[in-house]
Scaffold this motif. Sequence first.
Motif, PDB file in Angstrom:
ATOM      1  N   LEU A 159      -0.493   6.238   5.208  1.00  0.00           N
ATOM      2  CA  LEU A 159      -0.896   4.894   5.609  1.00  0.00           C
ATOM      3  C   LEU A 159      -2.400   4.749   5.568  1.00  0.00           C
ATOM      4  N   GLU A 160      -2.845   3.533   5.390  1.00  0.00           N
ATOM      5  CA  GLU A 160      -4.273   3.205   5.516  1.00  0.00           C
ATOM      6  C   GLU A 160      -5.178   4.046   4.624  1.00  0.00           C
ATOM      7  N   GLY A 161      -4.764   4.214   3.393  1.00  0.00           N
ATOM      8  CA  GLY A 161      -5.638   4.897   2.437  1.00  0.00           C
ATOM      9  C   GLY A 161      -5.523   6.403   2.462  1.00  0.00           C
ATOM     10  N   THR A 182      -1.075  -1.395  10.492  1.00  0.00           N
ATOM     11  CA  THR A 182      -1.826  -1.975   9.380  1.00  0.00           C
ATOM     12  C   THR A 182      -2.187  -3.441   9.601  1.00  0.00           C
ATOM     13  N   TYR A 226      -2.179  -9.870   2.974  1.00  0.00           N
ATOM     14  CA  TYR A 226      -1.037  -9.185   3.591  1.00  0.00           C
ATOM     15  C   TYR A 226      -0.736  -9.757   4.963  1.00  0.00           C
ATOM     16  N   ILE A 227      -1.761  -9.821   5.803  1.00  0.00           N
ATOM     17  CA  ILE A 227      -1.579 -10.311   7.165  1.00  0.00           C
ATOM     18  C   ILE A 227      -1.094 -11.754   7.165  1.00  0.00           C
ATOM     19  N   LYS A 284      -7.060  -6.940   3.625  1.00  0.00           N
ATOM     20  CA  LYS A 284      -5.699  -7.173   4.105  1.00  0.00           C
ATOM     21  C   LYS A 284      -5.397  -8.623   4.430  1.00  0.00           C
ATOM     22  N   ALA A 325      -1.246   3.366  -3.986  1.00  0.00           N
ATOM     23  CA  ALA A 325      -1.876   2.060  -4.193  1.00  0.00           C
ATOM     24  C   ALA A 325      -2.586   1.692  -2.909  1.00  0.00           C
ATOM     25  N   TYR A 326      -3.869   1.458  -2.986  1.00  0.00           N
ATOM     26  CA  TYR A 326      -4.581   1.111  -1.763  1.00  0.00           C
ATOM     27  C   TYR A 326      -5.511  -0.062  -1.985  1.00  0.00           C
ATOM     28  N   ASN A 381       0.815  -1.223   0.000  1.00  0.00           N
ATOM     29  CA  ASN A 381       0.000   0.000   0.000  1.00  0.00           C
ATOM     30  C   ASN A 381       0.848   1.273   0.000  1.00  0.00           C
TER      31      ASN A 381
END
Lengths: 197, 197
Positions: free
Chosen positions: B114-116, B171, A125-126, A122, A117-118, A113
């Motif tokens: 971060l986070e959008g 995140t 990712y996690i 998740k 890019a978002y 991200n």
Amino acid sequence: MGIIERRERLKKQVRSDIVKTAKEIAREDGWQAVSIRKIADVIEYSPPILYEYFESKDKLLETIRAEGFAALRDEFERIKHVYRQPEKQLAEIAQCIWNFSVEQPEVFQVMFNLEGAYCQSKQVYIQEMNIIKNPVWEMIATLRPKSGEMVTKTYYEWWCLTYGFISITMTTQPRHAIPHAEPIYMEGVRRFIRSVM
Amino acid sequence: MGIIERRERLKKQVRSDIVKTAKEIAREDGWQAVSIRKIADVIEYSPPILYEYFESKDKLLETIRAEGFAALRDEFERIKHVYRQPEKQLAEIAQCIWNFSVEQPEVFQVMFNLEGAYCQSKQVYIQEMNIIKNPVWEMIATLRPKSGEMVTKTYYEWWCLTYGFISITMTTQPRHAIPHAEPIYMEGVRRFIRSVM
DNA sequence: AATAAAGGTTAACAGCGTTTGGAAAGCCCA
DNA sequence: TGGGCTTTCCAAACGCTGTTAACCTTTATT
């Protein structure tokens, strides 16, 4: 009945064209510029068609992310089998991640991200950062005998160093200056490995 | 002529209301949910009014980012004057950054995209991470006598550790798990400081 | 040949950042 | 008090966005 097979081949082709086009636009003009309509334009279909291949734009991004992580993981496994010493393995992995971020920055951006890019979902990712069956985790564990908890901490710091370095470099440095940052990164990685051994 | 003054006060009030509202929406529903129209709704003005205070949405975000960095920098300066030993100063700064990310996550998100949260203009970011007159850089330099280049490398690694840790935590971890991550972070920081001394 | 299914598109919805044109309100001066 | 001027403000529109519904056209099956 080769007809059905031909159609399935075509379907796969279109699907991979969508992914490829998204990456191309992103590489050219950044992820902010990637839209369903533009992709549709390039692959010469109308926008709704994309929804037969991907539930949403977010799922498309998640696919690209998953593919990116899978490619990295394959490389990790390869390194694991080629080299014996864990310190060598880790250094190779660090180099591998760096190369990936240079060669496919647009994929790297989706994976973490970065740069507009978002990808909201998740799970991938996690899961990918998780320690379960993680080659990096195992390498750190082999580096020196210690408790699982201690290994996890070190693993976490490893990612902070790697991810932190690359993402800060990617967002602050102009393209031409990035090769210059590589030795600094690798040196930091080696020092980290030594400090853990 | 108190009229002009009153008007200027009102202007400042509206401007800070816009910033405040943007943060509130972001804290509640994430930065993806923040739109000019929604902010306008809350402050009870029409959307075009916002453009009398901010050139664009991006500039609004950049303002929030700049304010965030300024607040952090003030704290850094305070710490610098309160504590003598550089290792203590750095540990306090690390704690300070962590607290900031917990107390004002939405600001932290804008500061580091971060986070959008996505703020395209990076001048503030790049400048703030720069080494010129940077309290953290100076503390690392005081930690142990070494060349400026060496200090810069260590400074860079410091940010990777700090930024990497917090952003990965932010995140990947659910809100309730974040306090649990703090001691791991601080321990990593202390080990880093020791390794540099 | 008639019918069912698949493939694809047009048009629309709701929302976005941003700009334009003009209305309304407040102020100043005669 | 009234007329002109400036400031303040907003409705409407433009060109985007992701996504969906309705429809048409081509292909395959009976």
